[in-house]
Motif scaffolding. Structure first.
Motif, PDB file in Angstrom:
ATOM      1  N   LEU A 211       0.879  -1.133  -0.030  1.00 25.70           N
ATOM      2  CA  LEU A 211      -0.069   0.069   0.084  1.00 25.70           C
ATOM      3  C   LEU A 211       1.099   1.165   0.031  1.00 25.70           C
TER       4      LEU A 211
ATOM      5  N   PRO B   2       0.996   2.177  -4.035  1.00 29.15           N
ATOM      6  CA  PRO B   2      -0.423   1.664  -4.591  1.00 29.15           C
ATOM      7  C   PRO B   2      -0.340   1.640  -6.334  1.00 29.15           C
TER       8      PRO B   2
ATOM      9  N   ASN C  82      -5.816  -0.939  -3.287  1.00 28.41           N
ATOM     10  CA  ASN C  82      -6.205  -0.331  -1.970  1.00 28.41           C
ATOM     11  C   ASN C  82      -6.721  -1.553  -1.094  1.00 28.41           C
TER      12      ASN C  82
ATOM     13  N   SER D 107     -10.133   4.317  -3.864  1.00 29.58           N
ATOM     14  CA  SER D 107      -8.712   4.209  -3.529  1.00 29.58           C
ATOM     15  C   SER D 107      -8.742   5.042  -2.460  1.00 29.58           C
ATOM     16  N   THR D 108      -7.654   4.489  -1.714  1.00 25.87           N
ATOM     17  CA  THR D 108      -7.052   5.007  -0.272  1.00 25.87           C
ATOM     18  C   THR D 108      -6.763   6.430  -0.377  1.00 25.87           C
TER      19      THR D 108
END
Length: 336
Positions: free
Chosen positions: A132, A135, A147, A155-156
């Motif tokens: 992560l 990514p 993610n 998405s984070t």
């Protein structure tokens, strides 16, 4: 006794070597410790466990074991895959971060073709955390992004300013690949994700793509850059939020209702000798849309026609034949 406890806590705080746990006298029961920890905030608990784990390997292993027990903390969702990416190539791209428990590309059941995303589950949480940290990953010529699967399809890195960081790139040549696209726009700043859009059936370029920068400033530089020639073509660069993907259909104002007009082939003039060979085409009705600034007031579809009354005429039995005094036209006397 209190002084001993204080010295031990000071040793933990300053990172000094501590005696073996077996040599220490238990100062509190589990219930007492729970009572002390329960009102603490999450950040305080994380800080305490992190410091304890850094000093005691047994505590660190326990933390890792508990954290990795939940698959949701080890499973990644990977989107933006090329249509030809397989489960094997997907796992090969992510195995650099740690041992993979399972990984697979998701295929459409009816067509048997890739749906453009997949999942990767690591054996431990630490490997997932390492993945992560980076990514974005180039796989089979496409920039894939990952993610945590528990966070859904977003998405984070999705932030409120993402609409100002994502660009639509139009007018691309068929030879422009995702690598060429990202290399060209990488000069303006670090790219979070991006790729050329490909047709799912033919796997050929659709002539446009998307690039998402990590900062708004980099996106603005790309838009303002006068050099917009790529692959021998002038390309379009604008915010993806302004790209609609279809042409908007013009609409009439709410108060204007289109009325169907029946147009005949023409009006034939007739005379004593039969139809005359001339036709009179009718003009096509048009309805302006852009000139309206406010809805017009409703009006009756047809103007009211004035009503006239005429005297009734009747022929009496003893009435003489019609007279022809009025220009040769017969007439009758009004009824008495």
């Amino acid at each position: 006794m209190e002084d001993m406890k204080k010295r031990k806590l000071d040793d933990i705080e300053h990172g000094q070597t501590l005696p073996n746990l077996n040599d220490m006298v238990p100062v509190s029961t589990v219930e007492e410790l729970r009572g002390l920890l329960d009102p603490l905030a999450k950040s305080q608990l994380v800080d305490l466990l992190a410091r304890a784990g850094s000093h005691y390997p047994s505590i660190a292993e326990e933390i890792k074991s508990v954290a990795s027990a939940d698959p949701a903390l080890r499973k990644l969702f990977v989107r933006g895959l090329a249509w030809n990416t397989t489960s094997e190539t997907l796992c090969a791209a992510f195995q650099e971060h740690g041992e993979i428990e399972e990984g697979a590309v998701i295929y459409d059941k009816s067509t048997g073709k890739s749906r453009g995303y997949g999942f990767v589950t690591y054996k431990d949480m630490e490997s997932a955390q390492r993945a992560l940290k980076a990514p974005s990953k180039m796989i089979d010529g496409r920039m894939a992004v990952c993610n945590l699967a528990s966070e859904g399809l977003t998405s984070t890195s999705a932030t409120p300013d993402q609409a100002q960081r994502k660009l639509y790139i139009g007018g691309l040549s068929p030879e422009t690949t995702s690598e060429i696209l990202l290399s060209f726009f990488g000069r303006h700043g670090e790219i979070e994700e991006g790729s050329v859009a490909y047709d799912k059936e033919t796997n050929k370029s659709r002539g446009f793509g998307f690039v998402t920068y990590k900062t708004v400033e980099a996106a603005k530089k790309a838009i303002d850059d006068p050099q917009k020639m790529l692959g021998g073509r002038n390309i379009t660069v604008k915010l993806a939020d302004n790209y609609k993907g279809k042409v908007a259909q013009p609409q009439l104002p709410a108060a204007v209702v289109p009325v169907p007009v029946h147009i005949t082939a023409g009006y034939q003039q007739t005379g004593a000798g039969g139809p005359v060979g001339y036709t009179y085409p009718q003009p096509m009705a048009t309805y302006p849309t852009a000139s309206y600034t406010s809805p017009p007031t409703a009006a009756a579809p047809y103007l009211a026609q004035p009503q006239y009354s005429y005297p009734h005429y009747a022929i009496k039995k003893d009435t003489p034949p019609p007279q022809t005094a009025l220009g040769g036209y017969p007439y009758y006397m009004p009824k008495q």
